[in-house]
Scaffold this motif. Structure first.
Motif, PDB file in Angstrom:
ATOM      1  N   UNK A 213     -57.325  28.146  -0.518  1.00  0.00           N
ATOM      2  CA  UNK A 213     -57.797  26.846  -0.082  1.00  0.00           C
ATOM      3  C   UNK A 213     -59.257  26.629  -0.500  1.00  0.00           C
ATOM      4  N   UNK A 214     -60.064  27.659  -0.401  1.00  0.00           N
ATOM      5  CA  UNK A 214     -61.479  27.549  -0.785  1.00  0.00           C
ATOM      6  C   UNK A 214     -61.618  27.394  -2.297  1.00  0.00           C
TER       7      UNK A 214
ATOM      8  N   UNK B 128     -55.308  35.511   4.887  1.00  0.00           N
ATOM      9  CA  UNK B 128     -56.559  35.594   4.138  1.00  0.00           C
ATOM     10  C   UNK B 128     -56.378  35.035   2.725  1.00  0.00           C
ATOM     11  N   UNK B 129     -55.244  35.314   2.108  1.00  0.00           N
ATOM     12  CA  UNK B 129     -54.961  34.779   0.777  1.00  0.00           C
ATOM     13  C   UNK B 129     -54.858  33.269   0.771  1.00  0.00           C
TER      14      UNK B 129
ATOM     15  N   UNK C 176     -50.976  25.632   6.710  1.00  0.00           N
ATOM     16  CA  UNK C 176     -50.146  26.840   6.728  1.00  0.00           C
ATOM     17  C   UNK C 176     -50.965  28.045   7.191  1.00  0.00           C
ATOM     18  N   UNK C 177     -52.191  28.163   6.698  1.00  0.00           N
ATOM     19  CA  UNK C 177     -53.053  29.266   7.121  1.00  0.00           C
ATOM     20  C   UNK C 177     -53.376  29.163   8.605  1.00  0.00           C
TER      21      UNK C 177
ATOM     22  N   UNK D 280     -47.958  43.598  10.331  1.00  0.00           N
ATOM     23  CA  UNK D 280     -49.123  42.852  10.802  1.00  0.00           C
ATOM     24  C   UNK D 280     -50.239  42.791   9.756  1.00  0.00           C
ATOM     25  N   UNK D 281     -50.436  43.869   9.008  1.00  0.00           N
ATOM     26  CA  UNK D 281     -51.467  43.879   7.972  1.00  0.00           C
ATOM     27  C   UNK D 281     -51.079  42.951   6.819  1.00  0.00           C
ATOM     28  N   UNK D 282     -49.810  42.947   6.422  1.00  0.00           N
ATOM     29  CA  UNK D 282     -49.356  42.032   5.371  1.00  0.00           C
ATOM     30  C   UNK D 282     -49.498  40.587   5.835  1.00  0.00           C
ATOM     31  N   UNK D 283     -49.157  40.344   7.088  1.00  0.00           N
ATOM     32  CA  UNK D 283     -49.306  39.000   7.652  1.00  0.00           C
ATOM     33  C   UNK D 283     -50.772  38.551   7.587  1.00  0.00           C
ATOM     34  N   UNK D 284     -51.681  39.423   7.973  1.00  0.00           N
ATOM     35  CA  UNK D 284     -53.103  39.108   7.907  1.00  0.00           C
ATOM     36  C   UNK D 284     -53.554  38.875   6.468  1.00  0.00           C
TER      37      UNK D 284
END
Length: 93
Positions: free
Chosen positions: A74-75, A68-69, A30-31, A60-64
């Motif tokens: 995932x990590x 990142x979330x 998904x990421x 665009x900032x929320x999408x980014x």
């Protein structure tokens, strides 16, 4: 207003990302799909960042932030290979 083909590509990658997250429970894929979607700016590419309306910048900032979330999740989630590799590297094994 002329419709850009980028809007369709952007929407397609977003839909693939939502599918991977909601139905296949794969935050990594998904990421990836949502990150690729950012390359296809759905808004007017001739406008500079300073000329864009605030709502476009927010989208665009929320999408980014979502991408990142997902990468952070995932990590940090469970017994992922990525987390194990990170911890082994941190402890210099």
């Amino acid at each position: 207003m002329k419709t850009s083909f980028n809007k369709f590509i952007y929407s397609g990658f977003i839909l693939f990302g939502v599918y991977e997250l909601a139905l296949r429970h794969s935050p990594g894929d998904a990421a990836t799909y949502m990150g690729i979607a950012l390359a296809f700016d759905p808004f007017d590419q001739l406008q500079t960042w300073k000329q864009r309306p605030t709502w476009q910048k927010v989208v665009l900032i929320i999408h980014l932030a979502v991408v990142a979330g997902l990468l952070g999740y995932m990590v940090g989630a469970g017994d992922s290979d990525l987390r194990k590799g990170f911890m082994e590297g941190w402890k210099r094994k």
